[in-house]
Design a protein around this motif. Structure first.
Motif, short mmCIF file in Angstrom:
data_model
loop_
_atom_site.label_atom_id
_atom_site.label_comp_id
_atom_site.label_asym_id
_atom_site.label_seq_id
_atom_site.Cartn_x
_atom_site.Cartn_y
_atom_site.Cartn_z
N ASP A 90 -1.09 -0.05 9.94
CA ASP A 90 -1.40 0.13 8.53
C ASP A 90 -0.31 -0.50 7.68
O ASP A 90 0.85 -0.57 8.10
N VAL B 161 0.84 -1.21 0.00
CA VAL B 161 0.00 0.00 0.00
C VAL B 161 0.87 1.25 0.00
O VAL B 161 1.76 1.39 0.84
N ASP B 162 0.63 2.16 -0.97
CA ASP B 162 1.50 3.34 -1.05
C ASP B 162 0.86 4.58 -0.44
O ASP B 162 1.27 5.70 -0.73
N ARG B 163 -0.16 4.39 0.39
CA ARG B 163 -0.80 5.52 1.06
C ARG B 163 0.02 5.93 2.28
O ARG B 163 0.80 5.13 2.80
N MET B 164 -0.17 7.19 2.73
CA MET B 164 0.52 7.63 3.95
C MET B 164 0.02 6.79 5.12
O MET B 164 -1.18 6.72 5.35
N PRO B 165 0.90 6.12 5.87
CA PRO B 165 0.43 5.28 6.96
C PRO B 165 -0.12 6.13 8.11
O PRO B 165 0.47 7.14 8.47
N GLY B 166 -1.29 5.71 8.65
CA GLY B 166 -1.89 6.45 9.75
C GLY B 166 -1.47 5.88 11.09
O GLY B 166 -1.54 6.55 12.11
#
Lengths: 288, 284
Positions: free
Chosen positions: A233, A224-229
């Protein structure tokens, strides 16, 4: 008498050739590094910008930046180091200071560490996936990726630290005992600082291996290349991002080059910083 | 002496607080962030993953409080993870096999597979039998199929890749009969292998190959059964070697899973599918 002069020049020539060959070898080794770096800079510098470092990837990584991936990478590294360092260094202290070299216990622990060091990283990845992600229920997460990496770092950190501690001369320990300093105090104030450069060198090898890791993270920290929260994650590591861009995404080459350049710069700056810290620590601790 | 004691005390205090803060961060952040958000996990084909990643990003932007995690690892892994309930949705870059009829498949896009050779290679088309001969090692020099007198380098896909399975089905040969010189994984790797070797022949996704040719890679797509390999011919259904890109679920989808699958099949994401060089499934 006249015979000795040609003998001398002969020896001189031999010396010079040997020296020349050694210099050539050194030159070749550095040439590989310089070549690699120029190749990376040539391919990546055009794509590199401030926005590249502060934006999240778009269009499968072809455009946009690597901000979220940098954050994930550093978080994974942090988890791995926080878990691995206390375990590895306390094992090393036990092995170097309290257990005789030839004892069966020491031999067993050392042997198992050697075996662990030889295990390919994909095996760690599968183990991490089966144990941390599925059995412990952490799923694809930075936490399970970091813990998998920690398992991988254990043998490197332990064996380098043990070697470093053993390299501290026994006279240090004897002098400390003669002065009535307890073993723990001697360890904290004398032996550990004296071994600090070796400990840092081991740490750097570990950090380098962790930052470069792809196979062990694919199945644990994920894609997953989203900003980790949070640490639970999934987050893509930088090396995995480079691998995906160059092998799976058509047209991702420029971004891959730029990401690789960032990775190399990151490694270099961590190396320089850690070396400086280690020498500073050694001087301050031994002097007080 | 006092100074030293004070120093060591303060430094120890600093270290202790840092450790406590770190532990606190590790345990508080996840619980805070995960409260009240729905999460979908997708795993599977590396061909489909970048596309679904983009679709997921758009889906997240439209519906708040949803997180979609896209993982990769190959079609077989997608099937496994869906069966074991590790993933909510699997991604496979092929149709379901006969022993996978327990799963439900939803086609999102189509993709063609093309044979590729180096641009300097004079061969422009190969028949089905010629291809089979080359890949099984019966023909080992390009001269036999109208090329130069050079040894053929056969580039095959790794076991478990659906491109491989589809290709074998087209040729009607078994993987054990193929004599590869190089085994590759993903599409871009195949393209790099062939552009770097004048005598290589391999097969990759048409979209990826067309894109690289447009960007000037020294690559040629070979016509199959007289049909030119192009995204256009995959779209109109004439190209013989094409495959569906599917989302799969273990049971009849409902709730968020159904919403996401419907979204991925809707015209709202056609631009994303085309941007990844695939063909939207309901275009023909």
């Amino acid at each position: 008498m006249p015979e000795t002069i040609p003998l001398q020049t002969k020896q001189k020539i031999r010396d010079c050739t040997a020296q020349g060959l050694i210099y050539l070898a050194v030159l070749l080794v550095s040439a590989v590094f310089v070549w690699l770096l120029t190749d990376l800079v040539r391919g990546g510098i055009a794509h590199l910008s401030w926005a590249f470092l502060t934006e999240s990837p778009h269009d499968a990584g072809r455009t946009g930046g690597i901000a979220s991936i940098l954050v994930s990478t550093l978080l994974i590294l942090l988890v791995a180091l926080i878990t691995a360092i206390p375990l590895a260094w306390s094992t090393a202290i036990l092995m170097a200071e309290f257990v005789p070299v030839e004892s069966n216990f020491g031999k067993t622990v050392r042997f198992s560490l050697y075996v662990l060091a030889g295990v390919p990283s994909i095996v760690f990845g599968l183990f991490g996936n089966a144990f941390f992600s599925i059995y412990l229920g952490l799923g694809f997460s930075i936490l399970s990726g970091g813990l998998t990496l920690a398992c991988m770092l254990l043998p490197i950190l332990t064996s380098t630290a043990e070697a470093g501690l053993r390299a501290v001369p026994d006279t240090y320990r004897l002098s400390a005992a003669a002065l009535g300093i307890s073993r723990t105090a001697a360890l904290i104030h004398l032996i550990m600082p004296a071994a600090a450069p070796a400990l840092t060198a081991g740490l750097l090898i570990g950090v380098g291996r962790a930052l470069a890791e792809t196979a062990a993270l694919l199945f644990t920290s994920g894609y997953v290349d989203r900003m980790p929260g949070s640490l639970l994650d999934s987050g893509r590591a930088l090396a995995l991002h480079i691998f995906d861009l160059s092998m799976n995404v058509p047209g991702g080459d420029n971004a891959a080059y730029a990401s690789a350049l960032v990775l190399v710069c990151l490694l270099l700056s961590i190396n320089i910083l850690a070396m400086k810290l280690a020498y500073g620590l050694q001087r301050r601790k031994i002097m007080t | 002496m006092v100074k030293i004691i004070v120093f060591s005390l303060t430094s120890r205090f600093v270290i202790a607080t840092t450790v406590i803060t770190f532990c606190g961060l590790i345990w508080t952040v996840p619980t805070a962030a995960n409260a009240g958000s729905q999460r979908l996990v997708l795993t599977g084909s590396s061909t489909v993953a970048p596309l679904i990643n983009e679709i997921a990003r758009r889906f997240e932007a439209q519906s708040s409080g949803v997180r979609i995690d896209v993982q990769t690892g190959g079609s077989s892994r997608g099937v496994n993870d869906v069966r074991k309930n590790i993933a909510d949705i699997g991604m496979i870059s092929r149709a379901l096999k006969t022993d996978e009829k327990d799963l439900h498949a939803f086609t999102v896009a189509l993709d063609g597979i093309s044979l590729i050779v180096h641009a300097d290679n004079p061969v422009t088309a190969l028949g089905r039998q010629q291809i089979a001969d080359i890949f099984t090692g019966n023909v080992s020099r390009w001269r036999a199929v109208g090329g130069t007198d050079a040894r053929i380098t056969v580039v095959n896909k790794a076991e478990g890749r659906s491109t491989l399975e589809l290709f074998l089905e087209y040729l009607q040969v078994k993987n054990s009969a193929i004599k590869p010189h190089i085994i590759i994984g993903d599409n871009a790797q195949g393209i790099k292998t062939v552009t770097g070797n004048r005598n290589a022949i391999g097969y990759v996704s048409i979209g990826a190959a067309e894109y690289e040719v447009q960007r000037g890679a020294s690559l040629r797509l070979l016509a199959l059964d007289g049909v030119e390999a192009s995204v256009e011919n995959v779209r109109n259904g004439t190209f013989p070697l094409s495959r569906p890109l599917n989302l799969i679920t273990a049971s009849e989808p409902n709730g968020l899973v159904r919403e996401f699958i419907r979204f991925a099949q809707s015209p709202q994401v056609h631009d994303l599918i085309e941007a990844q060089y695939f063909v939207p499934a309901d275009a023909n």
